[in-house]
Design an enzyme around this catalytic site. Structure first.
Site, PDB file in Angstrom:
ATOM      1  N   TRP A 299     -52.216  25.683  -2.374  1.00 28.41           N
ATOM      2  CA  TRP A 299     -53.385  25.258  -3.138  1.00 28.41           C
ATOM      3  C   TRP A 299     -53.589  26.070  -4.418  1.00 28.41           C
ATOM      4  O   TRP A 299     -54.383  25.688  -5.269  1.00 28.41           O
ATOM      5  CB  TRP A 299     -54.654  25.367  -2.275  1.00 28.41           C
ATOM      6  CG  TRP A 299     -54.807  26.723  -1.627  1.00 28.41           C
ATOM      7  CD1 TRP A 299     -54.442  27.052  -0.358  1.00 28.41           C
ATOM      8  CD2 TRP A 299     -55.308  27.922  -2.223  1.00 28.41           C
ATOM      9  NE1 TRP A 299     -54.680  28.383  -0.126  1.00 28.41           N
ATOM     10  CE2 TRP A 299     -55.225  28.950  -1.261  1.00 28.41           C
ATOM     11  CE3 TRP A 299     -55.825  28.239  -3.477  1.00 28.41           C
ATOM     12  CZ2 TRP A 299     -55.621  30.259  -1.507  1.00 28.41           C
ATOM     13  CZ3 TRP A 299     -56.220  29.561  -3.736  1.00 28.41           C
ATOM     14  CH2 TRP A 299     -56.113  30.544  -2.749  1.00 28.41           C
ATOM     15  N   ASN A 300     -52.922  27.225  -4.553  1.00 27.70           N
ATOM     16  CA  ASN A 300     -53.308  28.082  -5.682  1.00 27.70           C
ATOM     17  C   ASN A 300     -52.772  27.608  -7.034  1.00 27.70           C
ATOM     18  O   ASN A 300     -53.410  27.802  -8.067  1.00 27.70           O
ATOM     19  CB  ASN A 300     -52.969  29.549  -5.408  1.00 27.70           C
ATOM     20  CG  ASN A 300     -51.500  29.802  -5.260  1.00 27.70           C
ATOM     21  OD1 ASN A 300     -50.715  28.879  -5.051  1.00 27.70           O
ATOM     22  ND2 ASN A 300     -51.103  31.054  -5.362  1.00 27.70           N
TER      23      ASN A 300
ATOM     24  N   LYS B 197     -45.453  17.239   0.529  1.00 27.05           N
ATOM     25  CA  LYS B 197     -46.715  17.432   1.249  1.00 27.05           C
ATOM     26  C   LYS B 197     -47.543  18.461   0.489  1.00 27.05           C
ATOM     27  O   LYS B 197     -47.280  19.666   0.543  1.00 27.05           O
ATOM     28  CB  LYS B 197     -46.482  17.918   2.692  1.00 27.05           C
ATOM     29  CG  LYS B 197     -47.769  17.904   3.505  1.00 27.05           C
ATOM     30  CD  LYS B 197     -47.850  19.149   4.352  1.00 27.05           C
ATOM     31  CE  LYS B 197     -49.073  19.982   4.371  1.00 27.05           C
ATOM     32  NZ  LYS B 197     -50.232  19.798   3.599  1.00 27.05           N
TER      33      LYS B 197
ATOM     34  N   SER C  81     -47.509  30.924   2.408  1.00 23.01           N
ATOM     35  CA  SER C  81     -47.570  32.247   3.032  1.00 23.01           C
ATOM     36  C   SER C  81     -46.265  32.578   3.767  1.00 23.01           C
ATOM     37  O   SER C  81     -45.551  31.678   4.229  1.00 23.01           O
ATOM     38  CB  SER C  81     -48.730  32.281   4.023  1.00 23.01           C
ATOM     39  OG  SER C  81     -48.527  31.299   5.013  1.00 23.01           O
TER      40      SER C  81
ATOM     41  N   GLU D 185     -40.635  30.364  -1.263  1.00 22.56           N
ATOM     42  CA  GLU D 185     -41.384  31.193  -2.227  1.00 22.56           C
ATOM     43  C   GLU D 185     -42.606  31.672  -1.467  1.00 22.56           C
ATOM     44  O   GLU D 185     -43.562  30.912  -1.284  1.00 22.56           O
ATOM     45  CB  GLU D 185     -41.785  30.350  -3.446  1.00 22.56           C
ATOM     46  CG  GLU D 185     -40.625  29.910  -4.318  1.00 22.56           C
ATOM     47  CD  GLU D 185     -40.031  31.025  -5.148  1.00 22.56           C
ATOM     48  OE1 GLU D 185     -40.625  32.112  -5.210  1.00 22.56           O
ATOM     49  OE2 GLU D 185     -38.961  30.818  -5.723  1.00 22.56           O
ATOM     50  N   LEU D 186     -42.604  32.920  -1.011  1.00 22.14           N
ATOM     51  CA  LEU D 186     -43.618  33.366  -0.055  1.00 22.14           C
ATOM     52  C   LEU D 186     -44.563  34.408  -0.658  1.00 22.14           C
ATOM     53  O   LEU D 186     -44.676  34.537  -1.864  1.00 22.14           O
ATOM     54  CB  LEU D 186     -42.913  33.874   1.201  1.00 22.14           C
ATOM     55  CG  LEU D 186     -41.887  32.885   1.796  1.00 22.14           C
ATOM     56  CD1 LEU D 186     -41.170  33.478   2.992  1.00 22.14           C
ATOM     57  CD2 LEU D 186     -42.540  31.564   2.174  1.00 22.14           C
TER      58      LEU D 186
ATOM     59  N   CYS E 137     -49.474  34.591  -6.234  1.00 15.26           N
ATOM     60  CA  CYS E 137     -48.518  35.353  -5.419  1.00 15.26           C
ATOM     61  C   CYS E 137     -47.987  36.560  -6.180  1.00 15.26           C
ATOM     62  O   CYS E 137     -47.514  37.507  -5.569  1.00 15.26           O
ATOM     63  CB  CYS E 137     -47.380  34.450  -4.982  1.00 15.26           C
ATOM     64  SG  CYS E 137     -46.628  33.627  -6.381  1.00 15.26           S
TER      65      CYS E 137
ATOM     66  N   GLU F 171     -36.623  29.662  -8.466  1.00 16.65           N
ATOM     67  CA  GLU F 171     -37.139  28.459  -9.125  1.00 16.65           C
ATOM     68  C   GLU F 171     -37.213  28.728 -10.620  1.00 16.65           C
ATOM     69  O   GLU F 171     -37.719  29.769 -11.040  1.00 16.65           O
ATOM     70  CB  GLU F 171     -38.519  28.104  -8.556  1.00 16.65           C
ATOM     71  CG  GLU F 171     -38.426  27.709  -7.082  1.00 16.65           C
ATOM     72  CD  GLU F 171     -39.710  27.137  -6.501  1.00 16.65           C
ATOM     73  OE1 GLU F 171     -40.800  27.527  -6.934  1.00 16.65           O
ATOM     74  OE2 GLU F 171     -39.607  26.279  -5.598  1.00 16.65           O
TER      75      GLU F 171
HETATM   76  P1  NAP Z   1     -50.089  28.402   3.510  1.00 21.53           P
HETATM   77  O1  NAP Z   1     -51.247  28.485   4.405  1.00 21.53           O
HETATM   78  O2  NAP Z   1     -48.792  28.925   3.976  1.00 21.53           O
HETATM   79  O3  NAP Z   1     -49.966  26.863   3.114  1.00 21.53           O
HETATM   80  C1  NAP Z   1     -48.988  26.396   2.210  1.00 21.53           C
HETATM   81  C2  NAP Z   1     -48.631  24.961   2.539  1.00 21.53           C
HETATM   82  O4  NAP Z   1     -48.057  24.927   3.848  1.00 21.53           O
HETATM   83  C3  NAP Z   1     -49.823  24.005   2.580  1.00 21.53           C
HETATM   84  O5  NAP Z   1     -49.414  22.744   2.115  1.00 21.53           O
HETATM   85  C4  NAP Z   1     -50.158  23.940   4.064  1.00 21.53           C
HETATM   86  O6  NAP Z   1     -50.784  22.750   4.457  1.00 21.53           O
HETATM   87  C5  NAP Z   1     -48.753  23.987   4.639  1.00 21.53           C
HETATM   88  N1  NAP Z   1     -48.702  24.405   6.039  1.00 21.53           N
HETATM   89  C6  NAP Z   1     -49.503  25.249   6.702  1.00 21.53           C
HETATM   90  N2  NAP Z   1     -49.114  25.358   7.998  1.00 21.53           N
HETATM   91  C7  NAP Z   1     -48.029  24.548   8.138  1.00 21.53           C
HETATM   92  C8  NAP Z   1     -47.172  24.213   9.227  1.00 21.53           C
HETATM   93  N3  NAP Z   1     -47.331  24.735  10.430  1.00 21.53           N
HETATM   94  N4  NAP Z   1     -46.171  23.327   9.003  1.00 21.53           N
HETATM   95  C9  NAP Z   1     -45.987  22.797   7.773  1.00 21.53           C
HETATM   96  N5  NAP Z   1     -46.757  23.067   6.713  1.00 21.53           N
HETATM   97  C10 NAP Z   1     -47.768  23.938   6.886  1.00 21.53           C
HETATM   98  O7  NAP Z   1     -50.341  29.143   2.124  1.00 21.53           O
HETATM   99  P2  NAP Z   1     -51.578  28.996   1.137  1.00 21.53           P
HETATM  100  O8  NAP Z   1     -52.714  29.754   1.719  1.00 21.53           O
HETATM  101  O9  NAP Z   1     -51.794  27.573   0.772  1.00 21.53           O
HETATM  102  O10 NAP Z   1     -51.030  29.693  -0.173  1.00 21.53           O
HETATM  103  C11 NAP Z   1     -51.163  31.048  -0.388  1.00 21.53           C
HETATM  104  C12 NAP Z   1     -49.861  31.767  -0.108  1.00 21.53           C
HETATM  105  O11 NAP Z   1     -48.825  31.213  -0.896  1.00 21.53           O
HETATM  106  C13 NAP Z   1     -49.912  33.222  -0.477  1.00 21.53           C
HETATM  107  O12 NAP Z   1     -49.294  33.997   0.515  1.00 21.53           O
HETATM  108  C14 NAP Z   1     -49.117  33.286  -1.771  1.00 21.53           C
HETATM  109  O13 NAP Z   1     -48.572  34.539  -2.052  1.00 21.53           O
HETATM  110  C15 NAP Z   1     -48.091  32.247  -1.534  1.00 21.53           C
HETATM  111  N6  NAP Z   1     -47.522  31.770  -2.805  1.00 21.53           N
HETATM  112  C16 NAP Z   1     -46.241  32.136  -3.128  1.00 21.53           C
HETATM  113  C17 NAP Z   1     -45.699  31.745  -4.337  1.00 21.53           C
HETATM  114  C18 NAP Z   1     -44.296  32.134  -4.713  1.00 21.53           C
HETATM  115  O14 NAP Z   1     -43.763  31.540  -5.649  1.00 21.53           O
HETATM  116  N7  NAP Z   1     -43.674  33.094  -4.055  1.00 21.53           N
HETATM  117  C19 NAP Z   1     -46.440  30.967  -5.223  1.00 21.53           C
HETATM  118  C20 NAP Z   1     -47.740  30.608  -4.862  1.00 21.53           C
HETATM  119  C21 NAP Z   1     -48.261  31.009  -3.644  1.00 21.53           C
HETATM  120  P3  NAP Z   1     -52.378  22.635   4.627  1.00 21.53           P
HETATM  121  O15 NAP Z   1     -52.949  22.908   3.293  1.00 21.53           O
HETATM  122  O16 NAP Z   1     -52.559  21.220   5.061  1.00 21.53           O
HETATM  123  O17 NAP Z   1     -52.770  23.643   5.663  1.00 21.53           O
END
Ligand code: NAP
Length: 485
Positions: A156-157, A180, A234, A255-256, A289, A463
């Site tokens: 979402w960010n 998704k 995450s 990308e975590l 992130c 990426e």
């Molecule tokens: P998240 O909770 O891991 O969710 C990311 C995506 O995964 C959402 O679409 C979410 O869907 C989905 N998801 C959650 N549980 C799942 C499952 N069991 N199976 C399949 N998909 C699932 O992360 P977030 O809170 O949205 O984003 C923040 C995190 O992203 C932070 O840790 C940040 O550092 C990281 N991030 C990393 C980068 C990078 O490039 N390294 C860039 C941006 C963000 P729902 O929304 O429907 O729950």
């Protein structure tokens, strides 16, 4: 502008070129984090809709992979133009669902378009090799082919740019996709469906499904037709998805999470460091992130840095993203605020001092004050965990070795920043930091031309840059014999 915004605000799945609701008719509410008011709904889909989207993508793949690189490049350039022509409307939609300031949202939409243009160009450069053969009557060819159906799961960010970095190289390579988007910000993802339709991509090349993360995720990870999963989110969820993809040995890109150090040495240009710190910390209200998570400042300039950072952070204009002049919007939800409060409580209970902010903003809701915390120590929560909010903890250090050791003391390895005017030190520290990306004397480094990504538990793959298309290609070795020569 609202009319245009609503044109791109799609409240349905896109499967095989049709905009459809969930089989059950169930929906998810989407709210504006600045007002908590309902914006609209999207389908609450699950396994069956996801399977149909994958099948549509597989059916479209057979035609799409045969298009020429030139043709794909042309369509991607049209997509780029369409994004830029509608930058304001797309930015407004993004701000409404995500909360960031309109200026930042416009920047993100511009970055999305820039990735599309970059990969429109890279589409034409997926070179293979002709290798000198050990046999006089055979030739060795190495070619690159699209991997097939790609599943993309995004956070979402940065609901637009994170998708762009996946969809643009996938389409450029000749892959089709099932996307998704995050449930809190689905509209910026669904808008890509409308944009791709307008640009003229064939039906089924891009499919988008919203709904239950677990059900959609399970199907994407277990369906053998999906040949690659690309995920941004995450580390916790990334690990689950990697394990699930093992069953069908899919390619994965991850990308975590991050835990970025921001080191300032005594010999740094202090004002420049503070300027960089403001961008690296408070962009998107600290919800990136690559946000600086831990500031390490050398003893000689520690007090001056903390003071200047506190003064600068107090000047940030906090408000609803759509309001003119806003620099920092709300946090995404109440849980995010509670988490930030927990970091502050943990730190103060262990001896840290709140120099500025530290509390919920008087605006209420999920607004939080830009915060600076001095006397941070390694036993505090933010040494280990991602803050994902506008809190800057500042640690004091004495020697270069100590700074590098502390910076590397984490399982993450995404982005790192440091400020120094000593060239020898710059090279030593740059080489000593175990991170996928290092910014020296800069607070912002993301650009389409460079490979973005992490090491250790921050992920796999890159990426952007010329590397960004590689993960969407398979390498094929062809031994060309029977030549009669
Ligand atoms: P998240 O909770 O891991 O969710 C990311 C995506 O995964 C959402 O679409 C979410 O869907 C989905 N998801 C959650 N549980 C799942 C499952 N069991 N199976 C399949 N998909 C699932 O992360 P977030 O809170 O949205 O984003 C923040 C995190 O992203 C932070 O840790 C940040 O550092 C990281 N991030 C990393 C980068 C990078 O490039 N390294 C860039 C941006 C963000 P729902 O929304 O429907 O729950």
């Amino acid at each position: 502008m609202l009319q245009k915004t609503s044109h791109y605000m799609r409240q349905a799945n896109l499967i095989g070129g049709e905009w459809v609701q969930a089989d059950s008719g169930a929906t998810i509410n989407v709210t504006n984090p600045a007002t908590t008011l309902l914006i609209g709904t999207v389908p609450k889909s699950g396994q069956s809709e996801t399977r149909r989207a994958i099948e549509a993508a597989e059916a479209a793949f057979h035609g799409w992979k045969k298009t020429s690189a030139f043709e794909r490049s042309k369509l991607l350039r049209k997509l780029h133009d369409s994004i830029m022509d509608n930058q304001d409307a797309l930015a407004e939609l993004l701000t409404m669902e995500q909360g960031k300031s309109l200026a930042e949202a416009k920047g993100e939409v511009g970055l999305s378009a820039a990735y599309v243009l970059w990969f429109a160009e890279e589409a034409r450069r997926t070179y293979g090799d002709v290798v000198p053969s050990p046999w006089v009557d055979r030739r060795i060819l190495v070619t690159k082919e699209p991997v097939g159906v790609v599943a993309a799961v995004t956070p979402w960010n940065f609901p637009s740019a994170m998708l762009s970095r996946k969809i643009a190289p996938a389409l450029a390579a000749g892959c089709t996709a099932v996307i998704k988007p995050a449930s809190q910000t689905p509209y910026s993802g669904l808008a890509w469906g409308a944009l791709c339709e307008e640009a003229g991509f064939p039906k089924g090349v891009v499919n988008i499904v919203t709904g239950s993360a677990a059900e959609i995720g399970d199907e994407l990870c277990s369906n053998p037709l999906v040949r690659k999963l690309t995920f941004t989110g995450s580390t916790e969820v990334g690990k689950i998805l990697m394990a699930k993809c093992a069953g069908t040995v899919k390619k994965v890109s991850m990308e975590l999470g991050g835990n970025a150090p921001f080191i300032v040495f005594d010999d740094a240009d202090l004002d420049r460091a503070v300027e960089g710190a403001m961008i690296a910390k408070y962009r998107n209200s600290g919800q990136t992130c690559v946000c600086a998570n831990r500031f390490f400042v050398q003893a000689g300039i520690y007090a001056a840095f903390v003071e200047k950072l506190a003064v600068a952070s107090e000047k940030l204009k906090v408000g609803p993203g759509l309001e003119a002049g806003t620099q920092q919007g709300p946090l995404i939800d109440e849980n995010a605020v509670k988490k930030v409060e927990q970091f502050v409580r943990d730190a103060t209970s262990k001896g840290a001092k709140v120099v500025s902010g530290g509390k919920r903003h008087p605006l209420g809701g999920t607004f939080f004050q830009p915060t600076v915390i001095a006397a941070a120590t390694p036993d505090m929560m933010f040494m280990k965990e991602e803050i994902f909010g506008p809190v800057a903890p500042v640690f004091k250090f004495d020697t270069e070795e100590e700074a590098v050791r502390l910076a590397n003391e984490t399982e993450f390895g995404l982005a790192a920043y440091f400020y120094s005017s000593n060239l020898g030190r710059a090279v030593r520290v740059m080489e000593g930091l175990k991170y996928g990306m290092v910014a020296v004397n800069e607070g912002l480094m993301t650009t389409v031309e460079a490979p973005f990504g992490g090491v250790k538990e921050s992920g796999l793959g890159r990426e952007g840059g010329h590397q960004g298309i590689e993960d969407y290609l398979d390498t094929k070795y062809v031994c060309l014999g029977g030549l009669g020569i």
